[in-house]
Design a protein around this motif. Structure first.
Motif, PDB file in Angstrom:
ATOM      1  N   CYS A 133      28.418  44.567  42.359  1.00  0.00           N
ATOM      2  CA  CYS A 133      28.465  44.248  40.929  1.00  0.00           C
ATOM      3  C   CYS A 133      27.090  44.200  40.285  1.00  0.00           C
ATOM      4  CB  CYS A 133      29.207  42.924  40.727  1.00  0.00           C
ATOM      5  SG  CYS A 133      30.904  42.978  41.299  1.00  0.00           S
ATOM      6  N   SER A 134      26.102  44.794  40.915  1.00  0.00           N
ATOM      7  CA  SER A 134      24.724  44.714  40.415  1.00  0.00           C
ATOM      8  C   SER A 134      24.556  45.379  39.053  1.00  0.00           C
ATOM      9  CB  SER A 134      23.751  45.323  41.419  1.00  0.00           C
ATOM     10  OG  SER A 134      24.057  46.676  41.662  1.00  0.00           O
ATOM     11  N   ARG A 135      25.434  46.292  38.682  1.00  0.00           N
ATOM     12  CA  ARG A 135      25.314  46.979  37.396  1.00  0.00           C
ATOM     13  C   ARG A 135      26.414  46.574  36.412  1.00  0.00           C
ATOM     14  NH1 ARG A 135      24.396  53.069  38.508  1.00  0.00           N
ATOM     15  NH2 ARG A 135      24.021  53.026  36.290  1.00  0.00           N
ATOM     16  N   VAL A 136      27.131  45.505  36.726  1.00  0.00           N
ATOM     17  CA  VAL A 136      28.154  44.984  35.811  1.00  0.00           C
ATOM     18  C   VAL A 136      27.466  44.079  34.794  1.00  0.00           C
ATOM     19  CG1 VAL A 136      30.203  43.523  35.616  1.00  0.00           C
ATOM     20  CG2 VAL A 136      30.009  45.157  37.498  1.00  0.00           C
ATOM     21  N   THR A 137      27.679  44.374  33.513  1.00  0.00           N
ATOM     22  CA  THR A 137      27.045  43.591  32.453  1.00  0.00           C
ATOM     23  C   THR A 137      27.970  42.541  31.856  1.00  0.00           C
ATOM     24  OG1 THR A 137      27.673  45.264  30.820  1.00  0.00           O
ATOM     25  CG2 THR A 137      25.468  45.461  31.825  1.00  0.00           C
ATOM     26  N   PHE A 138      29.276  42.689  32.064  1.00  0.00           N
ATOM     27  CA  PHE A 138      30.247  41.756  31.506  1.00  0.00           C
ATOM     28  C   PHE A 138      31.553  41.936  32.254  1.00  0.00           C
ATOM     29  CE2 PHE A 138      33.810  40.901  28.636  1.00  0.00           C
ATOM     30  CZ  PHE A 138      33.527  39.608  28.242  1.00  0.00           C
ATOM     31  N   CYS A 139      32.282  40.841  32.456  1.00  0.00           N
ATOM     32  CA  CYS A 139      33.606  40.906  33.082  1.00  0.00           C
ATOM     33  C   CYS A 139      34.489  39.876  32.395  1.00  0.00           C
ATOM     34  CB  CYS A 139      33.509  40.618  34.580  1.00  0.00           C
ATOM     35  SG  CYS A 139      35.085  40.755  35.454  1.00  0.00           S
ATOM     36  N   ASP A 140      35.653  40.322  31.913  1.00  0.00           N
ATOM     37  CA  ASP A 140      36.586  39.379  31.293  1.00  0.00           C
ATOM     38  C   ASP A 140      37.773  39.161  32.220  1.00  0.00           C
ATOM     39  OD1 ASP A 140      38.316  41.562  30.979  1.00  0.00           O
ATOM     40  OD2 ASP A 140      38.225  41.564  28.792  1.00  0.00           O
ATOM     41  N   SER A 141      38.806  38.526  31.703  1.00  0.00           N
ATOM     42  CA  SER A 141      39.969  38.194  32.528  1.00  0.00           C
ATOM     43  C   SER A 141      40.676  39.437  33.056  1.00  0.00           C
ATOM     44  CB  SER A 141      40.957  37.319  31.745  1.00  0.00           C
ATOM     45  OG  SER A 141      41.421  37.994  30.595  1.00  0.00           O
ATOM     46  N   SER A 142      40.594  40.553  32.337  1.00  0.00           N
ATOM     47  CA  SER A 142      41.197  41.795  32.830  1.00  0.00           C
ATOM     48  C   SER A 142      40.497  42.274  34.091  1.00  0.00           C
ATOM     49  CB  SER A 142      41.126  42.886  31.762  1.00  0.00           C
ATOM     50  OG  SER A 142      41.816  42.505  30.607  1.00  0.00           O
TER      51      SER A 142
ATOM     52  N   LEU B 209      40.325  42.436  40.161  1.00  0.00           N
ATOM     53  CA  LEU B 209      39.752  42.012  41.441  1.00  0.00           C
ATOM     54  C   LEU B 209      40.754  41.210  42.264  1.00  0.00           C
ATOM     55  CD1 LEU B 209      36.165  40.974  40.293  1.00  0.00           C
ATOM     56  CD2 LEU B 209      36.748  42.843  41.871  1.00  0.00           C
ATOM     57  N   ILE B 210      41.464  40.284  41.610  1.00  0.00           N
ATOM     58  CA  ILE B 210      42.423  39.441  42.332  1.00  0.00           C
ATOM     59  C   ILE B 210      43.602  40.267  42.846  1.00  0.00           C
ATOM     60  CG2 ILE B 210      44.084  37.561  42.059  1.00  0.00           C
ATOM     61  CD1 ILE B 210      41.966  36.190  40.254  1.00  0.00           C
ATOM     62  N   ALA B 211      44.104  41.187  42.024  1.00  0.00           N
ATOM     63  CA  ALA B 211      45.218  42.040  42.467  1.00  0.00           C
ATOM     64  C   ALA B 211      44.788  42.896  43.667  1.00  0.00           C
ATOM     65  CB  ALA B 211      45.695  42.921  41.322  1.00  0.00           C
ATOM     66  N   ALA B 212      43.584  43.441  43.617  1.00  0.00           N
ATOM     67  CA  ALA B 212      43.082  44.249  44.736  1.00  0.00           C
ATOM     68  C   ALA B 212      42.888  43.387  45.972  1.00  0.00           C
ATOM     69  CB  ALA B 212      41.773  44.923  44.342  1.00  0.00           C
ATOM     70  N   ARG B 213      42.445  42.151  45.772  1.00  0.00           N
ATOM     71  CA  ARG B 213      42.283  41.248  46.917  1.00  0.00           C
ATOM     72  C   ARG B 213      43.615  40.991  47.593  1.00  0.00           C
ATOM     73  NH1 ARG B 213      43.283  36.244  48.455  1.00  0.00           N
ATOM     74  NH2 ARG B 213      41.907  35.332  50.005  1.00  0.00           N
ATOM     75  N   LEU B 214      44.667  40.784  46.799  1.00  0.00           N
ATOM     76  CA  LEU B 214      45.997  40.575  47.382  1.00  0.00           C
ATOM     77  C   LEU B 214      46.425  41.776  48.226  1.00  0.00           C
ATOM     78  CD1 LEU B 214      47.856  38.874  44.399  1.00  0.00           C
ATOM     79  CD2 LEU B 214      47.147  37.810  46.551  1.00  0.00           C
ATOM     80  N   GLN B 215      46.175  42.971  47.712  1.00  0.00           N
ATOM     81  CA  GLN B 215      46.511  44.182  48.472  1.00  0.00           C
ATOM     82  C   GLN B 215      45.664  44.274  49.738  1.00  0.00           C
ATOM     83  OE1 GLN B 215      45.842  47.181  45.495  1.00  0.00           O
ATOM     84  NE2 GLN B 215      47.959  47.098  44.763  1.00  0.00           N
ATOM     85  N   ALA B 216      44.398  43.901  49.629  1.00  0.00           N
ATOM     86  CA  ALA B 216      43.512  43.951  50.795  1.00  0.00           C
ATOM     87  C   ALA B 216      43.972  42.975  51.862  1.00  0.00           C
ATOM     88  CB  ALA B 216      42.076  43.652  50.369  1.00  0.00           C
ATOM     89  N   VAL B 217      44.341  41.764  51.459  1.00  0.00           N
ATOM     90  CA  VAL B 217      44.814  40.766  52.417  1.00  0.00           C
ATOM     91  C   VAL B 217      46.066  41.275  53.121  1.00  0.00           C
ATOM     92  CG1 VAL B 217      45.834  38.455  52.620  1.00  0.00           C
ATOM     93  CG2 VAL B 217      43.741  38.785  51.302  1.00  0.00           C
ATOM     94  N   GLU B 218      46.973  41.884  52.367  1.00  0.00           N
ATOM     95  CA  GLU B 218      48.192  42.461  52.967  1.00  0.00           C
ATOM     96  C   GLU B 218      47.851  43.551  53.974  1.00  0.00           C
ATOM     97  OE1 GLU B 218      50.665  43.753  49.743  1.00  0.00           O
ATOM     98  OE2 GLU B 218      51.144  41.701  49.133  1.00  0.00           O
ATOM     99  N   ALA B 219      46.745  44.255  53.733  1.00  0.00           N
ATOM    100  CA  ALA B 219      46.316  45.320  54.639  1.00  0.00           C
ATOM    101  C   ALA B 219      45.427  44.793  55.765  1.00  0.00           C
ATOM    102  CB  ALA B 219      45.571  46.395  53.849  1.00  0.00           C
ATOM    103  N   GLY B 220      45.171  43.485  55.770  1.00  0.00           N
ATOM    104  CA  GLY B 220      44.374  42.890  56.841  1.00  0.00           C
ATOM    105  C   GLY B 220      42.880  43.035  56.671  1.00  0.00           C
ATOM    106  N   THR B 221      42.422  43.130  55.433  1.00  0.00           N
ATOM    107  CA  THR B 221      40.987  43.263  55.199  1.00  0.00           C
ATOM    108  C   THR B 221      40.550  42.331  54.070  1.00  0.00           C
ATOM    109  OG1 THR B 221      39.206  44.877  54.941  1.00  0.00           O
ATOM    110  CG2 THR B 221      41.170  45.195  53.557  1.00  0.00           C
ATOM    111  N   THR B 222      39.286  42.454  53.678  1.00  0.00           N
ATOM    112  CA  THR B 222      38.732  41.588  52.638  1.00  0.00           C
ATOM    113  C   THR B 222      38.046  42.417  51.563  1.00  0.00           C
ATOM    114  OG1 THR B 222      36.617  41.376  53.781  1.00  0.00           O
ATOM    115  CG2 THR B 222      38.294  39.701  54.262  1.00  0.00           C
ATOM    116  N   ILE B 223      37.817  41.773  50.425  1.00  0.00           N
ATOM    117  CA  ILE B 223      36.963  42.327  49.380  1.00  0.00           C
ATOM    118  C   ILE B 223      35.851  41.315  49.145  1.00  0.00           C
ATOM    119  CG2 ILE B 223      36.755  43.016  46.956  1.00  0.00           C
ATOM    120  CD1 ILE B 223      39.627  43.937  47.030  1.00  0.00           C
ATOM    121  N   GLY B 224      34.632  41.750  49.384  1.00  0.00           N
ATOM    122  CA  GLY B 224      33.479  40.908  49.131  1.00  0.00           C
ATOM    123  C   GLY B 224      32.767  41.369  47.878  1.00  0.00           C
TER     124      GLY B 224
END
Length: 131
Positions: A75-84, A89-104
């Motif tokens: 996220c070094s080049r992210v200038t703004f992040c809202d709830s969307s 990120l949270i939806a992708a994390r749920l998919q990652a957990v189901e696949a047995g991995t993580t999102i850092g």
């Protein structure tokens, strides 16, 4: 204060004048070692969150095909992040957990760090350095 009243958030139509000239182009995905690294740029908002979601899903396919064992959002080049963006990120994390991995997260800007802290989502995303 509405979105259009904020000096740092111009009117929404097409948003060509985002801060720093960042247009929210589709995040790149690359493999670094055993990590699938997603590199979003600019603002992550209702207009650009879908492209982040697609990039994170693409990174998850690398994990599924054993070319990587985790996902890192640099996220070094992210200038703004809202709830969307947070929802993406949270939806992708749920998919990652189901696949047995993580999102850092690597290099989250102070604004993103505050958003994660305020919403209680910070513990969901370990800090990573994609090197």
């Amino acid at each position: 204060m509405s979105d259009s009243d904020r000096p740092d958030r111009p009117d929404r139509p097409d948003r060509p004048d985002r801060p720093g000239g960042q247009t929210g182009t589709a995040p790149a995905v690359e493999i670094l070692g055993r990590a699938a690294v997603v590199r979003p740029v600019g603002e992550i908002d209702i207009d650009t969150a879908p492209s982040l979601s697609r990039a994170l899903a693409h990174a998850l396919t690398y994990v599924a095909t054993s070319r990587a064992d985790r996902i890192v959002a640099d996220c070094s080049r992210v200038t703004f992040c809202d709830s969307s963006g947070l929802n993406a990120l949270i939806a992708a994390r749920l998919q990652a957990v189901e696949a047995g991995t993580t999102i850092g997260l690597a290099h989250p800007a102070p604004q993103l760090q505050r958003l994660l802290q305020m919403t209680g989502a910070a513990p969901l995303f370990p800090r990573e350095d994609p090197t």
